[in-house]
Design a protein around this motif. Structure first.
Motif: not given
Length: 145
Positions: A36-44, A86-94, A96-104
């Motif tokens: 799938g495709y998502l749009r990831l929003h992060t802070t520079g 900063d692992p906090r971000a937001t994703v746009d999916l088909t 709607g938008s959701h907050p997420v926390t990233a980890h490897e």
């Protein structure tokens, strides 16, 4: 071993791909089919400014999984460096938008997810391209709180 196209070609393909997604919209992954495709929003990490990027992803339960690759280049993509700061971000999916926390993903989690990525088309020869990077490609988990 497959040869990567020149960097100028990859960058041009990314621009064309972003334009296509603007027209067709984001997409959900299809197990056994295309990711799938998502749009990831992060802070520079240096600028503090909002950044957005379109990424391919698969689902793992409630989590979203993507690869921190930069057109298979050795360097990490800026979005991954931003998430490391900063692992906090937001994703746009088909849906709607959701907050997420990233980890490897590491260890057994990484091995399981790397294997799961092989079930989707769109990555090409995942193992061969990853080998050409000369280092391990981070598997990034975007967990919904």
């Amino acid at each position: 071993m497959p040869k990567l196209p020149p960097r100028w070609f990859i960058r041009g393909a990314w621009k064309a791909h972003r334009g296509l997604i603007r027209v067709t919209g984001l997409a959900d992954p299809k197990p056994g089919g295309k990711f799938g495709y998502l749009r990831l929003h992060t802070t520079g990490r240096r600028s503090g400014q909002p950044r957005a990027v379109i990424l391919g992803y698969i689902e793992d339960g409630d989590a979203l999984v993507t690869l921190a690759m930069n057109g298979w280049d050795r360097a990490d993509p800026a979005w991954w460096l931003n998430l490391q700061a900063d692992p906090r971000a937001t994703v746009d999916l088909t849906g709607g938008s959701h907050p997420v926390t990233a980890h490897e993903a590491t260890g057994p989690e990484r091995a399981r997810l790397w294997s799961a990525l092989h079930d989707y088309t769109g990555y090409g020869d995942l193992d061969a391209f990853a080998t050409q990077r000369g280092r391990e490609t981070p598997v990034v988990v975007l967990a919904r709180p």
